[in-house]
Design an enzyme around this catalytic site. Structure first.
Site: not given
Lengths: 344, 344
Positions: B246, B133
């Protein structure tokens, strides 16, 4: 007969704030030689009581004539108050260690991190500036690496705690966290940012070119403290939901080729710096809150560029970044006889 | 007569995990053409019921013969399970889009971020890997900048959310936060790190030279996806107390001199990328959770180095970093006729 340690008349300007209270804690811990103590603050804090060495002191209004017979002021009341009152302290022949940004970049004002550039204290003209907390903790490792192999370029990304934004931000983080856990919503309005369970990619106001004041401080103050006016350094300053302790991801390009062992040994030679060299035991904000040293870990070669190293720098922003550094500066001023005080 | 859209027999491997459930959500949102749906998981999840398009499905045991008549598997059950079961899917002539790290760096396996290197899908041999990711969200801006002016060097520091570590970590963050607020202590033991109100400067295990697996993934996967095997890139991967999303502080050195306007225009030309160019409205994890694009903000020149730019990249790690990217890859495979399925 041995000369007795001088005891000084000390004033704390901004005594009731986050850093003001930390001044008292650190002064007491280190048994700083205080004769008389004045606690100065704004109107709204007048009359509050604070303890120092078992004795209770009452907060007085900070005003132009607050500095008579004061030898030293530790100031942390913000740039506006410092600009207004510090000139009157100087007129009263009082030395000021100022934690605000008011005088940091002035040519005649030494900007000092204890253990890094204490030599600059010798030339003081009454004001010594304490750097921004984010800069302060970065200086011991950068100074050590510069002495070892010359700094070529520095890239810093920060992970800064709520306490760097003052007591309101700390309370807000607690409040927002509770609200978010119970309702999934942000109801608090004291600061205009969602703070809990979030990362805020800017601190302080924006200046030209898209940088923030916080980032510009790190750049300019680092250059001044290290005595490297052309140091190539950039910064991205970010707030994270942590109460105390700033963390910094630092990429440092050096002039010369050195080994990892040399770097670790050199960092370990710096006063007040601890290398945590077991990666699993890397320094973390939650563990270092309340502690004095700067902690460095995750030292590893950046193989994508010659002579370049990544590292992780953590410290208690209220201590190294503010109160502790100011008190250390005051201790050096006393030791080097740079405050005019009679031995009593 | 126009050819009808093919409908495929789809299996989700690891259907009950964080990403498995997100697969179903994204497939439904995007109205992916599913004929039969099999939900596969380990022993402990067998019998659980999950909904897809108003219909309830029962989770079955994932085993060697689960892939008969399945056209496509979306897998997110970890590297160990993928290594064990994917070979049987291939034997059954089933195409696998694998979210685990098991096959990412294998020569014959395309590692794809939709919109960045879809062309690599053409050469697939049955397995297509979905990157980590942290890598995935970095690729659209880096691809755009490489096309504009050539990537010379990249330095990334990450601010990664709990959800990247799975459902246990998300629950742990909630639990630890509540405990810390009520007792000032950490009592939880599910993960061995203090997580709430803290920053953890390492993710996944350590490998040689002091890097973590997470950091090595960012370095190696970026090189493969961008088709730049010698790209000079380094990474410091850090966990922050955020649930979803994130964030990445990225310093990019380009080969050529370009203007800020050219950079913004080029980034805006990338599919699924949004530039938030008002610095006060910079992208934040809490705002982008649940959204599809990669968000880029705080684009500013790093004046300490020629042709170098700082930026801030935020995305929902469960979407662009996992489920959404896998489904986008599946859509392209269908569109380009790279899955052998009969039109029905």
């Amino acid at each position: 007969m041995e000369k007795q340690n001088p005891k000084i008349n000390l004033a704390i300007l901004g005594a009731t704030g986050n850093v003001g209270r930390k001044f008292l804690e650190v002064l007491e811990e280190r048994d700083f030689p205080v004769n008389n103590l004045s606690l100065l603050a704004s109107e709204k804090s007048v009359g509050k009581k604070l303890k120092f060495k078992e004795k209770e002191y009452t907060v007085e209004l900070a005003k132009k004539d607050s500095f008579k017979d004061i030898n030293l002021v530790l100031a942390s009341a913000g740039a506006k108050v410092s600009k207004e009152l510090v000139p009157y302290a100087l007129k009263a022949h009082t030395v000021v260690v100022d934690n605000s940004s008011a005088y940091r970049m002035e040519k005649d004002v030494p900007l000092v991190v204890a253990g890094v550039n204490d030599k600059d204290l010798k030339n003081h003209k009454g004001i010594i500036a304490n750097p921004n907390c984010t800069t302060a903790q970065l200086m011991p490792p950068l100074k050590a690496l510069h002495s070892l192999a010359g700094l070529k370029r520095v890239i810093v990304s920060t992970y800064q705690s709520a306490s760097g934004a003052g007591k309101t931000a700390v309370d807000e983080l607690t409040q927002q966290t509770k609200e978010y856990l119970s309702s999934g919503k942000y109801n608090s309005k004291a600061i205009n940012r969602k703070f809990a369970f979030n990362v805020v990619p800017h601190i302080d106001d924006f200046v030209e070119d898209g940088y923030t004041k916080e980032e510009v401080k790190v750049i300019n103050e680092s250059r001044k403290i290290l005595g490297l006016p052309n140091l190539r350094i950039t910064c991205t300053a970010v707030r994270v939901p942590v109460f105390i302790g700033h963390s910094e991801s630092v990429n440092v390009e050096l002039e010369k080729s050195v080994t990892r062992e040399q770097i670790v040994r050199t960092l370990r030679g710096m006063p007040n710096l601890i290398v945590m060299d077991d990666p699993v035991e890397s320094p973390m904000a939650i563990d270092i809150a309340g502690k004095d040293p700067v902690y460095v870990g995750r030292i590893r070669e950046d193989k994508s560029n010659p002579n370049t190293w990544n590292m992780w720098v953590v410290a208690d922003n209220l201590r190294i970044g503010a109160a502790l550094n100011a008190v250390r500066i005051a201790e050096t001023l006393l030791k080097e006889d740079l405050i005019k005080v009679p031995a009593i």
